[in-house]
Motif scaffolding. Sequence first.
Motif, short mmCIF file in Angstrom:
data_model
loop_
_atom_site.label_atom_id
_atom_site.label_comp_id
_atom_site.label_asym_id
_atom_site.label_seq_id
_atom_site.Cartn_x
_atom_site.Cartn_y
_atom_site.Cartn_z
N THR A 279 0.67 -1.14 -0.09
CA THR A 279 -0.02 -0.07 0.12
C THR A 279 0.69 1.16 -0.01
OG1 THR A 279 -2.02 -0.87 0.89
CG2 THR A 279 -1.66 1.32 1.44
N PRO A 280 1.66 1.45 0.86
CA PRO A 280 2.47 2.94 0.87
C PRO A 280 3.26 2.98 -0.52
CG PRO A 280 3.04 1.61 2.85
CD PRO A 280 2.28 0.34 2.01
N MET A 281 3.95 1.89 -0.91
CA MET A 281 4.82 2.09 -2.25
C MET A 281 3.65 2.26 -3.45
SD MET A 281 8.23 1.96 -2.25
CE MET A 281 8.27 0.71 -0.94
N ARG A 282 2.56 1.83 -3.30
CA ARG A 282 1.50 1.93 -4.39
C ARG A 282 1.16 3.61 -4.37
NH1 ARG A 282 -2.18 -0.70 -2.62
NH2 ARG A 282 -1.65 -2.88 -3.31
N GLY A 283 0.90 3.95 -3.20
CA GLY A 283 0.32 5.35 -3.11
C GLY A 283 1.29 6.49 -3.65
N ILE A 284 2.80 6.20 -3.29
CA ILE A 284 3.56 7.29 -3.69
C ILE A 284 3.93 7.04 -5.44
CG2 ILE A 284 5.75 7.83 -3.75
CD1 ILE A 284 4.37 8.68 -1.35
N ARG A 285 3.81 5.80 -5.84
CA ARG A 285 4.38 5.57 -7.18
C ARG A 285 3.18 5.79 -7.92
NH1 ARG A 285 7.37 0.01 -7.30
NH2 ARG A 285 5.40 -0.91 -6.89
N HIS A 286 2.13 5.43 -7.52
CA HIS A 286 1.02 5.67 -8.66
C HIS A 286 0.16 6.76 -8.50
CE1 HIS A 286 2.26 1.95 -10.59
NE2 HIS A 286 1.96 1.24 -9.34
N GLN A 287 -0.43 6.94 -7.24
CA GLN A 287 -1.21 8.18 -6.93
C GLN A 287 -0.53 9.60 -6.92
OE1 GLN A 287 -3.57 6.66 -3.21
NE2 GLN A 287 -5.46 6.84 -4.72
N PHE A 288 0.52 9.58 -6.50
CA PHE A 288 1.12 11.05 -6.44
C PHE A 288 1.35 11.87 -7.45
CE2 PHE A 288 4.84 13.72 -4.54
CZ PHE A 288 4.01 14.51 -4.12
N PRO A 289 1.48 11.39 -8.68
CA PRO A 289 1.55 12.11 -9.85
C PRO A 289 0.19 12.46 -10.27
CG PRO A 289 2.94 9.94 -10.13
CD PRO A 289 2.21 9.86 -8.68
N SER A 290 -0.85 11.56 -10.07
CA SER A 290 -2.08 12.15 -10.25
C SER A 290 -2.71 13.03 -9.53
CB SER A 290 -3.18 10.79 -10.22
OG SER A 290 -2.54 9.67 -11.24
N TYR A 291 -2.56 12.88 -8.34
CA TYR A 291 -3.17 13.68 -7.24
C TYR A 291 -2.56 15.18 -7.31
CZ TYR A 291 -6.35 11.07 -4.39
OH TYR A 291 -7.58 10.28 -3.99
N ALA A 292 -1.14 15.22 -7.72
CA ALA A 292 -0.52 16.50 -7.61
C ALA A 292 -1.04 17.14 -9.13
CB ALA A 292 1.12 16.22 -7.93
N GLY A 293 -1.63 16.50 -10.01
CA GLY A 293 -2.13 17.47 -11.02
C GLY A 293 -3.42 18.11 -10.60
N PHE A 294 -4.16 17.79 -9.69
CA PHE A 294 -5.20 18.59 -8.95
C PHE A 294 -4.89 19.30 -7.71
CE2 PHE A 294 -7.15 15.10 -11.35
CZ PHE A 294 -7.94 15.63 -12.29
N PHE A 295 -4.03 18.98 -6.77
CA PHE A 295 -3.88 19.47 -5.70
C PHE A 295 -2.55 19.95 -5.74
CE2 PHE A 295 -6.92 16.22 -5.25
CZ PHE A 295 -8.20 16.94 -4.88
N ARG A 296 -2.02 20.92 -4.52
CA ARG A 296 -0.72 21.28 -4.34
C ARG A 296 -0.04 20.01 -3.94
NH1 ARG A 296 -3.55 24.81 -1.34
NH2 ARG A 296 -3.00 23.97 0.62
N PRO A 297 1.33 19.88 -4.15
CA PRO A 297 1.94 18.75 -3.67
C PRO A 297 1.91 18.41 -2.20
CG PRO A 297 3.33 19.99 -5.26
CD PRO A 297 2.15 20.78 -4.83
N ALA A 298 2.05 19.26 -1.35
CA ALA A 298 2.03 19.01 0.11
C ALA A 298 0.44 18.52 0.31
CB ALA A 298 2.20 20.23 0.61
N LEU A 299 -0.62 19.24 -0.26
CA LEU A 299 -1.66 18.75 0.04
C LEU A 299 -2.13 17.32 -0.60
CD1 LEU A 299 -4.59 19.22 1.01
CD2 LEU A 299 -5.19 20.47 -0.93
N ALA A 300 -1.57 17.15 -1.66
CA ALA A 300 -1.68 15.78 -2.53
C ALA A 300 -1.10 14.62 -1.59
CB ALA A 300 -0.98 15.96 -4.01
N LEU A 301 0.09 14.94 -1.00
CA LEU A 301 0.71 14.07 -0.02
C LEU A 301 0.02 13.66 0.85
CD1 LEU A 301 3.21 12.24 -0.02
CD2 LEU A 301 4.31 13.99 1.33
#
Length: 326
Positions: A279-301
């Motif tokens: 789960t942790p690796m999947r979240g950083i590897r796959h979700q972070f790029p997608s979320y950072a497109g909509f939210f500020r990086p800190a908020l996305a994290l």
Amino acid sequence: MTTPSPDTALSIATLWHSLGWPLLRLLLGLAVGLLVANLLEALRWTRHLARLAAPLARAAHLRDVAGASFSLAFVSPAAANGLLSDSHNMGEISNHELMLANLFNSLPAYLVHTPTIFLLTWPVLGMPALAYVGLTLIAAAGRTGFTILLSRQLLPPPPPGCIACRNIKEGNTSWAEALRKAWRRFLRRLPKLVYFTAPIYVLMFFLQRHGYFALAETWLAAHMGWLSFLKPQAMGIIVLHLAAELGAALGAAGSVLQTGALSPRDVVLALMVGNILSTPMRGIRHQFPSYAGFFRPALALRLILANQGLRAASMTLVTIIFYFCT
């Protein structure tokens, strides 16, 4: 432990197939989701989407835009995030409401991928696939249910009227006007989506290629003595789930299942544990790029950490129940 180095230099063809094309598909998917969210807002159709989930949203003390996002997540989780992002940027929902609304979408966001997961697992596992997919689905429903209870405790009842239905008395917007409005907003948001998503995706790619994710996975695999309740043959499934995603783990699971080395119950437990640990690796590897497109990086994290933390907790709970009840 020394830092690994890349095995071979990247050719242009390899770079395109392993980085360029996947990144382009990701950006196109996010862009379509953003455009759909903007168009729904411009047409004021979000009020109809909100009505579908209105009882759940009211029970959670969430505003109607969260209900609209919940309904939209059944079709496109990216578009649902785009809708929440727009509302948050306009100051309509707070950081806490945004996080709870994102967790509220756990069930529909998972249901989008359920057919794919089932079609991958059924040909390999047969009946155990029903148990595995069923457990993950129960965990997703539990996350949404827990979020409703948590939101009801943390948030006051929303004010009368709904954000998604604002200005309803002004009448419906024509398609031409809605398209122009949605396109203008889309063009304003698109640069931010590309500027944040592309560099983060490239960073994740090179971290993976240079073996940094493999180092973390190796460390986890070497510290799994606490999984003594599983048979030794299950460890290979878990390690492959960590290192190579679900496909390789399913191959190993199908093999030991056919040879009788593991029972269907053991295979389901191994897949669930591998899912939790990855789960942790999947979240950083796959979700972070997608979320950072909509939210500020800190908020996305923060959103990803909350999302994946609750996911791991819910998966752990259903796995424990499955272990003691079977």
